[in-house]
Scaffold this active site. Structure first.
Site, mmCIF file in Angstrom:
data_model
loop_
_atom_site.group_PDB
_atom_site.id
_atom_site.type_symbol
_atom_site.label_atom_id
_atom_site.label_comp_id
_atom_site.label_asym_id
_atom_site.label_seq_id
_atom_site.Cartn_x
_atom_site.Cartn_y
_atom_site.Cartn_z
ATOM 1 N N ASN A 1 -6.642 4.879 9.807
ATOM 2 C CA ASN A 1 -6.124 3.655 10.429
ATOM 3 C C ASN A 1 -6.120 3.707 11.949
ATOM 4 O OD1 ASN A 1 -4.135 5.446 8.922
ATOM 5 N ND2 ASN A 1 -2.837 4.686 10.565
ATOM 6 N N GLY B 1 0.838 -1.195 0.000
ATOM 7 C CA GLY B 1 0.000 0.000 0.000
ATOM 8 C C GLY B 1 0.873 1.246 0.000
ATOM 9 N N ALA C 1 -3.354 -5.895 0.164
ATOM 10 C CA ALA C 1 -3.890 -7.245 0.396
ATOM 11 C C ALA C 1 -3.856 -7.675 1.865
ATOM 12 C CB ALA C 1 -3.112 -8.258 -0.443
ATOM 13 N N HIS C 2 -2.788 -7.304 2.594
ATOM 14 C CA HIS C 2 -2.635 -7.893 3.931
ATOM 15 C C HIS C 2 -3.556 -7.274 4.979
ATOM 16 C CE1 HIS C 2 0.027 -4.975 6.249
ATOM 17 N NE2 HIS C 2 0.121 -4.484 5.038
ATOM 18 N N GLN D 1 -7.718 0.949 4.618
ATOM 19 C CA GLN D 1 -8.434 0.542 5.834
ATOM 20 C C GLN D 1 -9.944 0.447 5.644
ATOM 21 O OE1 GLN D 1 -7.142 -0.701 8.473
ATOM 22 N NE2 GLN D 1 -5.008 -0.017 8.443
ATOM 23 N N CYS E 1 3.547 1.284 11.596
ATOM 24 C CA CYS E 1 4.677 1.955 10.953
ATOM 25 C C CYS E 1 5.277 3.007 11.869
ATOM 26 C CB CYS E 1 4.232 2.620 9.651
ATOM 27 S SG CYS E 1 3.359 1.481 8.594
ATOM 28 N N THR F 1 8.965 -7.564 -12.056
ATOM 29 C CA THR F 1 8.237 -8.822 -12.233
ATOM 30 C C THR F 1 7.122 -8.931 -11.198
ATOM 31 O OG1 THR F 1 10.225 -9.840 -13.093
ATOM 32 C CG2 THR F 1 8.507 -11.347 -12.298
HETATM 33 N N1 PLP Z 1 -2.425 3.339 4.209
HETATM 34 C C1 PLP Z 1 -3.068 3.046 5.359
HETATM 35 C C2 PLP Z 1 -4.284 3.813 5.735
HETATM 36 C C3 PLP Z 1 -2.586 2.020 6.182
HETATM 37 O O1 PLP Z 1 -3.217 1.747 7.328
HETATM 38 C C4 PLP Z 1 -1.423 1.320 5.785
HETATM 39 C C5 PLP Z 1 -0.835 0.273 6.652
HETATM 40 O O2 PLP Z 1 -0.893 0.378 7.863
HETATM 41 C C6 PLP Z 1 -0.812 1.664 4.572
HETATM 42 C C7 PLP Z 1 -1.341 2.672 3.813
HETATM 43 C C8 PLP Z 1 0.411 0.961 4.092
HETATM 44 O O3 PLP Z 1 0.103 -0.290 3.538
HETATM 45 P P1 PLP Z 1 1.237 -1.410 3.449
HETATM 46 O O4 PLP Z 1 1.428 -1.960 4.821
HETATM 47 O O5 PLP Z 1 0.699 -2.417 2.465
HETATM 48 O O6 PLP Z 1 2.477 -0.732 2.942
#
Ligand code: PLP
Length: 386
Positions: free
Chosen positions: A149, A69, A198-199, A177, A323, A235
């Site tokens: 989030n 993401g 995806a996760h 989210q 993060c 790829t």
């Molecule tokens: N955007 C939002 C609102 C998120 O909550 C997150 C992950 O916590 C991301 C982007 C980032 O996604 P990814 O973990 O796939 O890099």
């Protein structure tokens, strides 16, 4: 273990794993190869693309697979500004974006772009009037997330996208989210670009999509190959993409049942905590929220200490975005909503998942009462430091 940190990540669905396994073992072709093994991999990627596109409300050729993401958000912001740099130097975002957007916008600012950050109200929602006032003749991009989030607060993206359309400005929304949590196809919101990962919906880590509505100006930011219609060289993660499609299908099929069930569990948890613990507030309670997320602030205690106290009892929650773990700064989202630094510091995020039960929620409310009571007793003891 009671896992209540689904906004950080969700466990892979067994069905998604099953779909992925052949592409991690006997079916190892590169989708760009001209032979049978390559064709097999290409067919799997394109079948997955069709299914994901249909669920998200896009055409297959509007899906650009990325590795996360974060990467998809980077491609949206950097790719649109790059494509439109002769048209203007201004972009608009909000004060509550994920760091994937926030830090990318800051980086663009260092490169000479002007960035307006829209405030949110005390309920955590952006006001469309604020965007209307911020748009300028040289605005080329607006990016506002669909669901936050930390708080789960849902942003008025359809209204914001409509304002942008009237003014001919590209609109991006980070739907990481909200996709698979809200009963909507992100493509129906009117955004030119949408990020989905995806996760967060029980698919594998390391794969995501940037959905790019036909005609949206976007330049690639990686070079090296013509993959993904020239927009994202590299790829494709074949197994990941196949697992992503399986997870998206299942998430959207389960939506009607999972949404109300999770909202009821979230409300039960909040009601129990509010009834039994003093000095608690539910952040964003006055706004529409995704059903699985609860942001709670506890007076006089540190969120990090609550997280550790619950972890000892086998309950996984967080202080906010994974993060920003290890970041001593309080959540920028809660500060933007008007919480003081101490209140923001005393906050935790609980995010429920598809396997969460009433018993999990009740055990968590009890553990929270005990943990917060103990932490308050320690901090008010006469010989407590500081
Ligand atoms: N955007 C939002 C609102 C998120 O909550 C997150 C992950 O916590 C991301 C982007 C980032 O996604 P990814 O973990 O796939 O890099």
């Amino acid at each position: 273990m009671i896992y209540l940190d689904s906004n950080a990540t969700t466990p892979l669905r067994p069905e998604a794993l099953e779909a992925m396994l052949p592409f991690l073992s006997e079916r190892q072709g590169n989708p760009s190869s001209p032979h049978r093994a390559g064709h097999e991999a290409r067919a799997a990627v394109e079948e997955a693309r069709r299914r994901i596109a249909a669920r998200l409300g896009f055409e297959p050729e509007e899906i650009v697979f990325c590795a996360s993401g974060t990467e998809a958000d980077n491609l949206a912001l950097r790719g649109v500004t790059r494509a439109l740099r002769k048209k203007g130097r201004h972009l608009v975002t909000s004060a509550i974006e994920h760091h994937a957007v926030l830090h990318t916008a800051r980086d663009l600012e260092r490169d000479g772009w002007e960035v307006t950050s829209l405030p949110v109200g005390p309920d955590g929602a952006v006001r469309p009037e604020a965007l209307a006032a911020a748009l300028r003749d040289d605005t080329v991009l607006v990016t506002v997330m669909r669901a936050n989030n930390d708080t789960g607060v849902v942003q008025p993206v359809a209204e914001l996208a409509a304002l942008c359309r009237e003014r001919g400005v590209v609109f991006h929304t980070d739907a990481v989210q909200s996709a698979g949590k809200l009963a909507e196809r992100p493509g129906d919101l009117g955004a030119g670009l949408v990020t989905v990962s995806a996760h967060k919906l029980y698919g594998p880590k390391g794969v995501a999509a940037l959905c790019v509505r036909r005609g949206t100006p976007l330049s690639p930011v990686t070079t090296g190959g013509g993959h993904e219609r020239g927009l994202r060289a590299g790829t494709e993660n074949v197994a990941g993409i196949v697992g992503f499609a399986a997870a998206v299908d299942l998430a959207f099929e389960a939506l009607a049942a999972d949404g109300p069930r999770l909202a009821a569990l979230r409300d039960r948890l909040e009601a129990r905590v509010l009834a039994r613990v003093d000095g608690v507030r539910v952040n964003g309670a006055g706004a529409p929220r995704v059903p699985n997320t609860s942001s709670l602030s506890f007076r006089g205690v540190d969120g990090e200490s609550i997280v550790l106290g619950l972890d000892v009892r086998g309950i996984c929650v967080s202080t906010g975005s994974a993060c920003s773990t290890g970041d001593p700064e309080p959540s920028h989202v809660l500060l933007a909503m008007g919480l003081g630094p101490r209140a923001a510091q005393g906050s935790i995020r609980i995010s429920l998942g598809r396997t969460t039960t009433e018993a999990d929620v009740d055990a968590t409310a009890t553990a929270l009462l005990e943990t917060v009571t103990r932490l308050r007793a320690i901090s008010s003891a006469p010989d407590a430091e500081g």
